[in-house]
Write a protein that holds these residues in place. Structure first.
Motif, PDB file in Angstrom:
ATOM      1  N   GLY A  17      37.921  36.035  80.964  1.00  4.15           N
ATOM      2  CA  GLY A  17      36.800  36.843  81.427  1.00  4.15           C
ATOM      3  C   GLY A  17      37.304  37.991  82.279  1.00  4.15           C
ATOM      4  N   TRP A  18      36.404  38.883  82.617  1.00  5.55           N
ATOM      5  CA  TRP A  18      36.781  40.039  83.425  1.00  5.55           C
ATOM      6  C   TRP A  18      35.655  40.327  84.406  1.00  5.55           C
ATOM      7  CZ3 TRP A  18      33.204  43.881  83.071  1.00  5.55           C
ATOM      8  CH2 TRP A  18      32.391  43.889  81.915  1.00  5.55           C
ATOM      9  N   ARG A  19      36.000  41.110  85.450  1.00  4.77           N
ATOM     10  CA  ARG A  19      34.988  41.518  86.423  1.00  4.77           C
ATOM     11  C   ARG A  19      35.457  42.800  87.100  1.00  4.77           C
ATOM     12  NH1 ARG A  19      35.899  36.884  91.155  1.00  4.77           N
ATOM     13  NH2 ARG A  19      37.863  37.751  91.987  1.00  4.77           N
ATOM     14  N   TRP A  20      34.446  43.607  87.528  1.00  9.61           N
ATOM     15  CA  TRP A  20      34.751  44.814  88.294  1.00  9.61           C
ATOM     16  C   TRP A  20      34.844  44.443  89.767  1.00  9.61           C
ATOM     17  CZ3 TRP A  20      36.324  48.776  85.689  1.00  9.61           C
ATOM     18  CH2 TRP A  20      35.836  49.030  84.399  1.00  9.61           C
ATOM     19  N   THR A  21      35.807  45.009  90.444  1.00  8.78           N
ATOM     20  CA  THR A  21      35.934  44.790  91.889  1.00  8.78           C
ATOM     21  C   THR A  21      35.591  46.053  92.669  1.00  8.78           C
ATOM     22  OG1 THR A  21      38.291  45.392  91.806  1.00  8.78           O
ATOM     23  CG2 THR A  21      37.733  43.062  91.564  1.00  8.78           C
ATOM     24  N   ASP A  22      35.334  47.140  91.949  1.00  7.85           N
ATOM     25  CA  ASP A  22      35.010  48.412  92.602  1.00  7.85           C
ATOM     26  C   ASP A  22      33.798  49.000  91.882  1.00  7.85           C
ATOM     27  OD1 ASP A  22      34.818  50.874  93.759  1.00  7.85           O
ATOM     28  OD2 ASP A  22      36.878  51.495  93.321  1.00  7.85           O
ATOM     29  N   SER A  23      32.715  49.062  92.576  1.00 10.31           N
ATOM     30  CA  SER A  23      31.484  49.559  91.945  1.00 10.31           C
ATOM     31  C   SER A  23      31.597  51.022  91.547  1.00 10.31           C
ATOM     32  CB  SER A  23      30.298  49.371  92.899  1.00 10.31           C
ATOM     33  OG  SER A  23      30.529  50.068  94.123  1.00 10.31           O
ATOM     34  N   VAL A  30      36.820  49.957  78.158  1.00  6.96           N
ATOM     35  CA  VAL A  30      36.318  48.796  77.421  1.00  6.96           C
ATOM     36  C   VAL A  30      36.934  47.581  78.082  1.00  6.96           C
ATOM     37  CG1 VAL A  30      36.049  47.694  75.164  1.00  6.96           C
ATOM     38  CG2 VAL A  30      36.249  50.184  75.333  1.00  6.96           C
ATOM     39  N   PRO A  31      36.275  46.963  79.049  1.00  7.79           N
ATOM     40  CA  PRO A  31      36.881  45.905  79.850  1.00  7.79           C
ATOM     41  C   PRO A  31      37.422  44.740  79.029  1.00  7.79           C
ATOM     42  CG  PRO A  31      34.809  46.620  80.834  1.00  7.79           C
ATOM     43  CD  PRO A  31      34.895  47.258  79.486  1.00  7.79           C
ATOM     44  N   ALA A  32      36.703  44.326  78.003  1.00  9.53           N
ATOM     45  CA  ALA A  32      37.142  43.168  77.224  1.00  9.53           C
ATOM     46  C   ALA A  32      38.491  43.425  76.554  1.00  9.53           C
ATOM     47  CB  ALA A  32      36.085  42.812  76.179  1.00  9.53           C
ATOM     48  N   VAL A  33      38.691  44.652  76.070  1.00 12.08           N
ATOM     49  CA  VAL A  33      39.965  44.988  75.417  1.00 12.08           C
ATOM     50  C   VAL A  33      41.110  44.910  76.409  1.00 12.08           C
ATOM     51  CG1 VAL A  33      41.256  46.809  74.256  1.00 12.08           C
ATOM     52  CG2 VAL A  33      38.863  46.407  73.655  1.00 12.08           C
ATOM     53  N   LEU A  34      40.907  45.501  77.595  1.00 13.28           N
ATOM     54  CA  LEU A  34      41.948  45.463  78.618  1.00 13.28           C
ATOM     55  C   LEU A  34      42.237  44.022  79.052  1.00 13.28           C
ATOM     56  CD1 LEU A  34      40.853  48.483  80.865  1.00 13.28           C
ATOM     57  CD2 LEU A  34      42.674  48.427  79.146  1.00 13.28           C
ATOM     58  N   ALA A  35      41.184  43.241  79.220  1.00 16.77           N
ATOM     59  CA  ALA A  35      41.365  41.860  79.660  1.00 16.77           C
ATOM     60  C   ALA A  35      42.114  41.039  78.615  1.00 16.77           C
ATOM     61  CB  ALA A  35      40.003  41.234  79.958  1.00 16.77           C
ATOM     62  N   ARG A  36      41.749  41.179  77.352  1.00 19.05           N
ATOM     63  CA  ARG A  36      42.421  40.423  76.291  1.00 19.05           C
ATOM     64  C   ARG A  36      43.901  40.771  76.226  1.00 19.05           C
ATOM     65  NH1 ARG A  36      37.584  41.082  73.128  1.00 19.05           N
ATOM     66  NH2 ARG A  36      38.432  43.002  72.248  1.00 19.05           N
ATOM     67  N   ASP A  37      44.193  42.068  76.287  1.00 17.49           N
ATOM     68  CA  ASP A  37      45.595  42.497  76.214  1.00 17.49           C
ATOM     69  C   ASP A  37      46.389  41.944  77.395  1.00 17.49           C
ATOM     70  OD1 ASP A  37      47.779  44.299  75.157  1.00 17.49           O
ATOM     71  OD2 ASP A  37      47.528  45.140  77.170  1.00 17.49           O
ATOM     72  N   HIS A  38      45.799  42.022  78.573  1.00 14.33           N
ATOM     73  CA  HIS A  38      46.480  41.540  79.775  1.00 14.33           C
ATOM     74  C   HIS A  38      46.741  40.036  79.703  1.00 14.33           C
ATOM     75  CE1 HIS A  38      47.489  41.072  84.024  1.00 14.33           C
ATOM     76  NE2 HIS A  38      46.567  40.105  84.089  1.00 14.33           N
ATOM     77  N   LEU A  72      43.771  44.563  86.996  1.00 15.04           N
ATOM     78  CA  LEU A  72      44.156  45.431  85.886  1.00 15.04           C
ATOM     79  C   LEU A  72      44.131  46.866  86.401  1.00 15.04           C
ATOM     80  CD1 LEU A  72      42.113  43.730  83.020  1.00 15.04           C
ATOM     81  CD2 LEU A  72      44.428  43.226  83.813  1.00 15.04           C
ATOM     82  N   ALA A  73      43.550  47.756  85.637  1.00 11.55           N
ATOM     83  CA  ALA A  73      43.458  49.148  86.068  1.00 11.55           C
ATOM     84  C   ALA A  73      42.037  49.472  86.536  1.00 11.55           C
ATOM     85  CB  ALA A  73      43.850  50.067  84.910  1.00 11.55           C
ATOM     86  N   HIS A  74      41.926  50.414  87.472  1.00  9.96           N
ATOM     87  CA  HIS A  74      40.639  50.974  87.891  1.00  9.96           C
ATOM     88  C   HIS A  74      39.682  49.900  88.392  1.00  9.96           C
ATOM     89  CE1 HIS A  74      41.981  54.714  86.118  1.00  9.96           C
ATOM     90  NE2 HIS A  74      42.197  54.093  84.970  1.00  9.96           N
ATOM     91  N   GLY A  75      40.165  49.012  89.270  1.00  2.00           N
ATOM     92  CA  GLY A  75      39.286  48.044  89.892  1.00  2.00           C
ATOM     93  C   GLY A  75      38.826  46.926  88.985  1.00  2.00           C
ATOM     94  N   LEU A  76      39.555  46.650  87.933  1.00  2.55           N
ATOM     95  CA  LEU A  76      39.174  45.605  86.988  1.00  2.55           C
ATOM     96  C   LEU A  76      40.091  44.394  87.143  1.00  2.55           C
ATOM     97  CD1 LEU A  76      37.369  44.872  84.518  1.00  2.55           C
ATOM     98  CD2 LEU A  76      39.222  45.804  83.077  1.00  2.55           C
ATOM     99  N   GLU A  77      39.506  43.190  87.137  1.00  2.23           N
ATOM    100  CA  GLU A  77      40.275  41.958  87.219  1.00  2.23           C
ATOM    101  C   GLU A  77      39.995  41.094  85.995  1.00  2.23           C
ATOM    102  OE1 GLU A  77      40.790  41.027  91.982  1.00  2.23           O
ATOM    103  OE2 GLU A  77      39.139  40.076  90.874  1.00  2.23           O
ATOM    104  N   ALA A  78      40.986  40.243  85.656  1.00  2.00           N
ATOM    105  CA  ALA A  78      40.814  39.338  84.521  1.00  2.00           C
ATOM    106  C   ALA A  78      41.402  37.984  84.873  1.00  2.00           C
ATOM    107  CB  ALA A  78      41.497  39.895  83.279  1.00  2.00           C
TER     108      ALA A  78
END
Length: 222
Positions: A17-23, A30-38, A72-78
């Protein structure tokens, strides 16, 4: 995904799963793509360190990392988790590989043991002579050439408690080998007694003195 053994792979079910940490993060990703790759890269990196024969250990190691939220990048976590399986064919290949590796390790240990024993024989003049005679009874005259070629070959000992002890033992072996005449033995014993006296080892000094006296001309046999 690849395992520690080349050409043998894990079958991996990866949930994440993924979540934003910076509003204020950009929403054009595309958060899901970044999360899957990571998560795939993380899982692959960890599983390459494990054999498929250690399935539970590999799964625990991967999940210990994947289940923590990773930036991940730009305030995104997975974060995620894996469930591992191994096809029967790959497990059989891994077992065959492990068996061959064990046999190779055993053969290597036996060869190193054989070479260590041979070194001990060749470094000892008396054992070397007996060994050469048994191996090459018709080439005894070549023993001198072998002796010259082996000059400086260290004597193998059992595991030493420290380097100093090993150095002293090797030096003493060479020194005793060099003592051929009563005069040489007399000089050695006198130096030994004086050294032990200077070091304060009086018990050893007394024992050395008794040893010295037992070799004096005319001394009664023990």
């Amino acid at each position: 995904m690849a395992s520690l053994i080349t050409s043998v792979s894990f079958t991996v079910r990866l949930n994440g799963g993924w979540r934003w940490t910076d509003s204020g993060s950009s929403d054009h990703h595309v958060p899901a793509v970044l999360a899957r790759d990571h998560l795939r890269r993380q899982a692959g990196r960890i599983l390459r360190r494990h054999s498929v024969l250690d399935l539970e250990a590999a799964q625990d190691a991967a999940n210990a990392v994947l289940m923590r939220w990773s930036p991940l990048a730009h305030g995104l976590e997975a974060a995620g988790a894996v469930q591992l399986d191994v096809p029967a064919r790959d497990r059989a290949l891994a077992e065959e590989h492990a068996s061959r590796q064990q046999a190779a390790d055993l053969e290597h240990e036996e060869e190193m043991h054989r070479l260590a024993r041979l070194q001990r024989v060749l470094a000892d003049p008396d054992l070397r002579r007996v060994w050469w005679t048994a191996q090459f009874p018709d080439r005894f005259t070549d023993l001198d050439a072998l002796t010259d070629a082996l000059q400086g070959l260290p004597v193998q000992h059992a595991t030493e408690s420290d380097d100093l002890r090993g150095d002293i033992r090797r030096f003493t072996d060479r020194l005793v080998t060099a003592l051929h005449t009563p005069q040489q033995r007399e000089v050695f014993l006198q130096a030994l007694i004086q050294t032990l006296n200077a070091l304060g080892h009086h018990d050893l000094q007394t024992a050395a003195a008794r040893w010295h006296a037992s070799h004096d001309p005319g001394s009664p046999p023990e």
